[in-house]
Every structure is written in structure tokens, then in C-alpha cells.
Scaffold this motif. Structure first.
Motif, PDB file in Angstrom:
ATOM      1  N   UNK A   1       0.840  -0.868   0.324  1.00  0.00           N
ATOM      2  CA  UNK A   1      -0.328   0.026   0.407  1.00  0.00           C
ATOM      3  C   UNK A   1       0.958   1.330  -0.102  1.00  0.00           C
ATOM      4  N   UNK A   2       0.183   2.273  -0.443  1.00  0.00           N
ATOM      5  CA  UNK A   2       1.177   3.555  -0.442  1.00  0.00           C
ATOM      6  C   UNK A   2      -0.496   4.779  -0.122  1.00  0.00           C
ATOM      7  N   UNK A   3       0.877   5.734  -0.192  1.00  0.00           N
ATOM      8  CA  UNK A   3      -0.377   6.859  -0.097  1.00  0.00           C
ATOM      9  C   UNK A   3      -1.114   7.400  -0.730  1.00  0.00           C
ATOM     10  N   UNK A   4      -1.423   7.049  -1.748  1.00  0.00           N
ATOM     11  CA  UNK A   4      -2.389   7.006  -2.486  1.00  0.00           C
ATOM     12  C   UNK A   4      -3.218   6.197  -2.283  1.00  0.00           C
ATOM     13  N   UNK A   5      -2.697   4.416  -2.057  1.00  0.00           N
ATOM     14  CA  UNK A   5      -4.472   3.776  -1.895  1.00  0.00           C
ATOM     15  C   UNK A   5      -4.942   4.305  -0.635  1.00  0.00           C
ATOM     16  N   UNK A   6      -4.165   4.602   0.182  1.00  0.00           N
ATOM     17  CA  UNK A   6      -4.803   5.243   1.577  1.00  0.00           C
ATOM     18  C   UNK A   6      -5.609   6.818   0.851  1.00  0.00           C
ATOM     19  N   UNK A   7      -5.801   6.794   0.132  1.00  0.00           N
ATOM     20  CA  UNK A   7      -6.376   8.880   0.021  1.00  0.00           C
ATOM     21  C   UNK A   7      -7.851   8.531  -1.331  1.00  0.00           C
ATOM     22  N   UNK A   8      -7.355   7.525  -1.966  1.00  0.00           N
ATOM     23  CA  UNK A   8      -8.292   6.285  -2.648  1.00  0.00           C
ATOM     24  C   UNK A   8      -9.535   6.124  -1.864  1.00  0.00           C
ATOM     25  N   UNK A   9      -8.437   5.309  -1.037  1.00  0.00           N
ATOM     26  CA  UNK A   9      -9.639   4.702  -0.143  1.00  0.00           C
ATOM     27  C   UNK A   9     -11.178   5.248   0.626  1.00  0.00           C
ATOM     28  N   UNK A  10      -9.998   5.885   1.474  1.00  0.00           N
ATOM     29  CA  UNK A  10     -11.095   7.088   2.170  1.00  0.00           C
ATOM     30  C   UNK A  10     -11.883   8.414   1.462  1.00  0.00           C
ATOM     31  N   UNK A  11     -11.306   8.792  -0.115  1.00  0.00           N
ATOM     32  CA  UNK A  11     -12.303   9.665  -0.341  1.00  0.00           C
ATOM     33  C   UNK A  11     -13.403   9.199  -0.751  1.00  0.00           C
ATOM     34  N   UNK A  12     -13.536   7.628  -0.838  1.00  0.00           N
ATOM     35  CA  UNK A  12     -14.756   6.484  -1.400  1.00  0.00           C
ATOM     36  C   UNK A  12     -15.553   6.625  -0.066  1.00  0.00           C
ATOM     37  N   UNK A  13     -14.629   6.042   0.667  1.00  0.00           N
ATOM     38  CA  UNK A  13     -14.928   5.190   2.084  1.00  0.00           C
ATOM     39  C   UNK A  13     -15.597   5.865   3.469  1.00  0.00           C
ATOM     40  N   UNK A  14     -14.806   7.731   3.421  1.00  0.00           N
ATOM     41  CA  UNK A  14     -14.843   8.316   4.135  1.00  0.00           C
ATOM     42  C   UNK A  14     -15.781   9.352   4.229  1.00  0.00           C
ATOM     43  N   UNK A  15     -15.184  10.324   2.905  1.00  0.00           N
ATOM     44  CA  UNK A  15     -15.210  11.215   2.555  1.00  0.00           C
ATOM     45  C   UNK A  15     -16.865  11.458   1.344  1.00  0.00           C
ATOM     46  N   UNK A  16     -16.934  10.418   1.559  1.00  0.00           N
ATOM     47  CA  UNK A  16     -18.260  10.216   0.583  1.00  0.00           C
ATOM     48  C   UNK A  16     -19.161  10.149   1.099  1.00  0.00           C
ATOM     49  N   UNK A  17     -19.175   9.778   2.485  1.00  0.00           N
ATOM     50  CA  UNK A  17     -20.343   9.694   2.603  1.00  0.00           C
ATOM     51  C   UNK A  17     -20.570  11.105   3.782  1.00  0.00           C
ATOM     52  N   UNK A  18     -19.535  11.413   4.559  1.00  0.00           N
ATOM     53  CA  UNK A  18     -19.911  13.113   5.043  1.00  0.00           C
ATOM     54  C   UNK A  18     -19.986  13.777   3.565  1.00  0.00           C
ATOM     55  N   UNK A  19     -20.003  14.041   2.449  1.00  0.00           N
ATOM     56  CA  UNK A  19     -19.738  14.527   1.705  1.00  0.00           C
ATOM     57  C   UNK A  19     -21.505  14.401   0.775  1.00  0.00           C
ATOM     58  N   UNK A  20     -22.252  13.297   1.179  1.00  0.00           N
ATOM     59  CA  UNK A  20     -23.410  12.895   0.501  1.00  0.00           C
ATOM     60  C   UNK A  20     -24.583  13.286   2.327  1.00  0.00           C
ATOM     61  N   UNK A  21     -23.741  13.351   3.555  1.00  0.00           N
ATOM     62  CA  UNK A  21     -24.438  13.615   4.260  1.00  0.00           C
ATOM     63  C   UNK A  21     -24.383  15.233   4.066  1.00  0.00           C
ATOM     64  N   UNK A  22     -24.225  15.952   4.293  1.00  0.00           N
ATOM     65  CA  UNK A  22     -23.998  17.982   3.685  1.00  0.00           C
ATOM     66  C   UNK A  22     -24.475  18.034   2.831  1.00  0.00           C
ATOM     67  N   UNK A  23     -24.734  17.267   1.920  1.00  0.00           N
ATOM     68  CA  UNK A  23     -25.088  17.646   1.104  1.00  0.00           C
ATOM     69  C   UNK A  23     -26.871  17.646   0.853  1.00  0.00           C
ATOM     70  N   UNK A  24     -27.072  16.264   1.856  1.00  0.00           N
ATOM     71  CA  UNK A  24     -28.553  15.576   1.782  1.00  0.00           C
ATOM     72  C   UNK A  24     -29.355  16.476   3.760  1.00  0.00           C
ATOM     73  N   UNK A  25     -28.236  16.650   4.460  1.00  0.00           N
ATOM     74  CA  UNK A  25     -28.301  17.614   5.503  1.00  0.00           C
ATOM     75  C   UNK A  25     -30.019  17.883   5.931  1.00  0.00           C
ATOM     76  N   UNK A  26     -29.975  19.157   4.764  1.00  0.00           N
ATOM     77  CA  UNK A  26     -31.435  20.542   5.007  1.00  0.00           C
ATOM     78  C   UNK A  26     -32.135  19.218   4.486  1.00  0.00           C
ATOM     79  N   UNK A  27     -32.372  18.618   3.440  1.00  0.00           N
ATOM     80  CA  UNK A  27     -33.579  17.827   3.059  1.00  0.00           C
ATOM     81  C   UNK A  27     -34.211  16.767   3.970  1.00  0.00           C
ATOM     82  N   UNK A  28     -32.925  16.041   4.807  1.00  0.00           N
ATOM     83  CA  UNK A  28     -33.262  15.753   6.344  1.00  0.00           C
ATOM     84  C   UNK A  28     -33.802  15.419   7.140  1.00  0.00           C
ATOM     85  N   UNK A  29     -33.703  16.976   7.522  1.00  0.00           N
ATOM     86  CA  UNK A  29     -33.861  17.507   9.070  1.00  0.00           C
ATOM     87  C   UNK A  29     -35.326  18.464   8.667  1.00  0.00           C
TER      88      UNK A  29
END
Length: 260
Positions: free
Chosen positions: A105-133
Motif C-alpha cells: 500500500x502507498x499513500x495514494x491507496x489510502x487517499x483513494x479509499x478514504x475518498x470514497x469510504x469516508x469522505x464520500x459519506x461525509x459529503x453526501x450527508x452534508x449535501x442532504x442535511x437540509x432535506x433530511x432535517x
């Protein structure tokens, strides 16, 4: 919460767990937004299955690692349905790499996985927050993994990204209440093509049998059993938030009891 006439966005729902969730929610009368990053044919097949239950669907390509894509997905949902009741952050990726192979594994592998698996859910939550509330009873389900709790799984980078998602689930649960509940589900070994392709058929079959033998319930999860747990959280967990639900047949408990 009742699913009938609700609207759910399920990311990564062209196959596997996401597809099973979309189909099960549709059976309950929920309109479903089916998201894909590359498998359009699979996404449209899932939509056809859902629409057989009399619900409406929206099929849309979006890479959750890109914030603009997340916002566009929510905007398109609001344009078509006027509401978002449920967000299932299911889209995920990995790199299969033996944990002992630190050079694998290298740095880019971590960044790629975090981008989808962790940052992705954060960004989706932020985008949908107003509608969900806005509906006063929204729900977010984050698709984590036992890998994030036990430090196991397809690679160290994958386990780390899912562990971060579990932690983020708790942070968001504090933030999003009382209008929105936020929970994580943590499947163990999930039967299906995704793991079979990543592990190879021989290794997959051996690990499946080992997993079944090691769990008190002598079974392993399937996309459908994971979907069942997600449904239970939606319709039967009105006071459940910030939790992580393991789905592994009890394998995390250790050695299974001897059969008599």
C-alpha cells in the motif's frame, strides 16, 4: 418511521448490498434513488426490479468522492421527489492487500479509499442535511464493516477507512439529532461476487466455510441479510442513533459452540 411513500438515496446500489437495500425498500413502498459510478446496466436492472412494486426510481451516475457529484445527486432527487427521507451511504471501494505486506500500500491507496469510504459519506450527508432535517424524522445509514472495528479485512487501508466511518457516525449522530438518526452497520464476510472477485474463487470458498464454522449461527451474511438489518433500523429503531450494528453471525464472539 414508515417507508411507504418515503424517498431513499442509496449510493452504490447497482449491485451487491446496495442493490439488495434498494429492492427491499421498494417492496415496502419507498421510492428509491439508485446511484452508480460505472455499472449503468446493473443500476437500470435494479430500477426495473424496484418499479415492479409500484414505486418511482431515479437512476443517476455520481462519484461520491466528488463533492459536486454529491450535491448534484441530492439536487436531482429534490427536483424529482421534493424530499429526502433516508440516505444510505453504501458506496465503497477497496484494494486487496495482505496485511503483512506493508509495501503493498502507498499513500495514494489510502487517499483513494478514504475518498470514497469516508469522505464520500461525509459529503453526501452534508449535501442532504437540509432535506433530511426538513422532514423531522430522517435517517442515515453508513455502510461500515467489521474490518473497521477489528482491524481485519481486505487491507489495512480499507480497515482504517471503515474505522473512521464508524467514528464519524457517532459524531454525526450527535450533530444531526433530533431530526435525523445516524447509524452504522458493520457486516462481516458478505457472500457474493464482490468478495469472490477480490479473493479468487478458491480462497473465497475456503474463507466462507471457515467463517461459517467459526460463528455461533454457522452462517455468513448475504446482501439480503444486510438489507434486512437496514430495514429494521429504519422502521423499528426510532430511539436508536450513533450505534454500530454487527452482522456476522456472531463470529466476533470467538469460537462457536460445539455441535451436539
Amino acid at each position: 418511521m414508515k417507508l411507504k411513500d418515503s424517498v431513499a438515496i442509496v449510493t452504490g446500489s447497482s449491485s451487491g448490498i446496495g442493490a439488495a437495500i434498494a429492492r427491499l425498500f421498494a417492496e415496502q413502498g419507498c421510492h428509491v434513488v439508485i446511484n452508480y459510478s460505472s455499472n449503468e446496466d446493473g443500476a437500470r436492472a435494479v430500477a426495473d426490479d424496484c418499479e415492479k412494486h409500484g414505486v418511482k426510481t431515479l437512476v443517476m451516475r455520481a462519484n461520491v468522492a466528488e463533492d459536486a457529484n454529491c450535491r448534484a445527486l441530492v439536487d436531482a432527487t429534490m427536483d424529482q421527489f421534493g424530499r429526502v427521507d433516508i440516505l444510505v451511504n453504501n458506496a465503497g471501494t477497496t484494494k486487496f492487500c495482505d496485511h503483512a505486506n506493508l509495501d503493498g500500500l502507498d499513500k495514494q491507496d489510502f487517499l483513494d479509499l478514504y475518498a470514497v469510504n469516508t469522505v464520500g459519506p461525509y459529503q453526501m450527508t452534508r449535501a442532504a442535511e437540509k432535506a433530511l432535517r426538513a422532514n423531522g424524522s430522517g435517517h442515515i445509514i453508513n455502510m461500515a464493516s467489521i474490518a473497521g472495528l477489528a482491524g481485519i479485512g481486505s487491507s489495512i487501508a480499507y480497515a482504517a477507512s471503515k474505522g473512521a466511518l464508524v467514528t464519524m457516525t457517532r459524531s454525526l449522530a450527535r450533530l444531526m439529532g433530533p431530526e435525523v438518526r445516524v447509524n452504522a452497520v458493520c457486516p462481516g464476510f458478505v457472500q457474493g461476487e464482490w468478495l469472490k472477485k477480490g479473493l479468487g474463487e478458491d480462497k473465497y470458498d475456503a474463507l466462507l466455510e471457515k467463517t461459517k464454522g467459526a460463528s455461533p449461527l454457522h452462517d455468513a451474511a448475504s446482501p439480503e441479510t444486510v438489507a434486512d438489518v437496514c430495514l429494521g433500523l429504519i422502521i423499528g429503531g426510532d430511539l436508536t442513533t450513533g450505534e454500530t450494528i454487527l452482522i456476522d453471525g456472531g463470529a466476533h464472539l470467538g469460537m462457536a459452540p460445539v455441535r451436539r
